[in-house]
Scaffold this active site. Structure first.
Site, short mmCIF file in Angstrom:
data_model
loop_
_atom_site.label_atom_id
_atom_site.label_comp_id
_atom_site.label_asym_id
_atom_site.label_seq_id
_atom_site.Cartn_x
_atom_site.Cartn_y
_atom_site.Cartn_z
N ASP A 79 0.83 -1.21 0.00
CA ASP A 79 0.00 0.00 0.00
C ASP A 79 0.86 1.25 0.00
OD1 ASP A 79 0.70 -0.69 2.74
OD2 ASP A 79 -0.69 0.88 3.39
N GLU A 174 -0.02 -1.26 5.65
CA GLU A 174 1.02 -0.87 6.61
C GLU A 174 0.96 0.62 6.92
OE1 GLU A 174 5.11 0.54 7.82
OE2 GLU A 174 3.84 1.14 6.15
#
Length: 406
Positions: A79, A174
């Site tokens: 991400d 994350e």
């Protein structure tokens, strides 16, 4: 072998921005597009790979020796941060960087300047990959993804490279502090691991911030401004007062090294009500606890001044300093140091002024220091990564694998 640059450019073409407001896992479905691709690429390289319902890709490269050896893992997140757009990224490739300002051509007049970012001068003569000024780049952490995948490709194409079992993990979310909340450490099967999620070449980190988020809601009272005396409570102004009561010297722009901070990351509202959010960080556990007390004291002061219920404060712990969990297994740090030295990389052990999935994984029983992925100026349009730093990171990954099999 496919050049690592081609891998990196392919991965950053995916919009994988995570979303803190989402309650799903992963927080955005679009992250799964890249995760599926990575699973398929791992399988094509001979790895045993899976993608589970929570968005975790886990893969095993079986040992090519009969000798029982520890399993070493390498982990990166797919991400990108919510701080800037990760859609339609248009990377610029600057070969033989000459030390001057770089035009970010998507925004007329915008430049990446060494007088503002002097670390650029460390990479004169190298190939820099930048944004075009309209988005972030995504080197955090698709540089790490590309490096791990390149190492896997190397092992697949060089069967003479001796190695024990190697585990690969790719995670979502994350950047919003939820990267490994449902990560099954036992199923992953590594004895120890490394996140490839650091910054500049040479960084090696096994301690990080203790971290919390804070959400603040201010309930004001809107009255016609012509008749507001003694009646109006302007939520915008009360919110400004709240922020001003926190220590100015503990804002990110005034801190470094082991110094913690309060960082206001959003503010929206009207006279009637306002909402804003902070992240709270400190390496020292006692100072971290005190910061959480301070923000609660500010909320109590505002409620005492303007009336109970004016402020609603929600503080949520995100992750803890991994040092206490990694130090008892210091061999994992020593292996990384030796691998860097053998790759010709100058080692810089330092605290992370942030966090990684490795922090939570270390507390879940998987010692997991953080190694440089090579990028700089994460989370914004000034992000860039030197190609040579990514190539060095691949050498470090392969070096650790080789040392584990020694």
């Amino acid at each position: 072998m496919e050049p690592i640059l081609d891998k990196f450019l392919r991965y950053v073409s995916f919009d994988t921005q995570s979303c803190e407001e989402s309650e799903s896992q992963p927080s955005t479905a679009k992250q799964l597009d890249l995760l599926r691709l990575l699973r398929d690429e791992l399988e094509a390289l001979g790895a045993e790979a899976t993608l589970d319902e929570y968005g975790y890709v886990m893969a095993t490269i079986p040992a090519n020796t009969s000798e029982p050896l520890p399993a070493v893992g390498f982990i990166a997140h797919v991400d990108t941060a919510p701080d800037a757009s990760g859609k339609d990224i248009k990377p610029q490739i600057i070969e033989h960087y000459d030390g001057g300002a770089i035009d970010l051509k998507g925004v007329p007049g915008l430049q990446l300047k060494p007088e503002e970012f002097p670390e650029m001068l460390h990479y004169v003569g190298q190939t820099l990959i930048t944004t075009d000024g309209t988005t972030l780049l995504g080197a955090d952490d698709k540089a790490g993804v590309a490096e791990i995948m390149h190492a896997v490709q190397y092992m697949a194409e060089h069967p003479e490279f001796r190695h024990g079992p190697v585990k690969v993990g790719f995670t979502p979310d994350e950047e919003i502090g939820r990267g490994v909340v449902k990560f099954d450490v036992k199923r992953f099967g590594a004895d120890f691991a490394y996140t490839m999620d650091g910054g500049e070449i040479g960084e090696l980190e096994f301690e990080n911030f203790n971290a919390a988020s804070a959400k603040v809601h201010i309930q004001g009272r809107n009255v016609h401004p012509g008749y507001a005396k003694g009646k109006m409570k302007n939520a915008i102004l009360i919110g400004q007062e709240f922020n001003a009561l926190l220590p100015v010297e503990q804002r990110p722009e005034y801190t470094q090294d082991y110094e913690g901070f309060f960082h206001i990351v959003s503010f929206k509202g009207s006279v009637e009500e306002a909402e804003f959010a902070y992240i709270i960080r400190d390496h020292d556990a006692a100072k971290f606890a005190r910061k959480k007390e301070q923000i609660a004291e500010v909320a109590a002061f505002i409620n005492a001044k303007y009336g109970e219920g004016t402020v609603r404060l929600e503080v949520r712990d995100q992750y803890r300093n991994m040092r206490e969990m990694v130090e008892p297994h210091y061999h994992v740090v020593e292996k990384a140091v030796k691998a860097m030295e053998e790759a010709g990389v100058k080692v810089r052990i330092q605290p992370i002024r942030g966090g990684t999935d490795g922090a939570n994984l270390s507390f879940m029983g998987l010692p997991c220091p953080n190694i440089f992925a090579g990028g700089l100026n994460f989370h914004g349009k000034m992000e860039f990564v030197p190609l040579e730093s990514m190539e060095a990171a691949v050498k470090v990954i392969l070096g650790i694998i080789s040392l584990t099999a020694a």
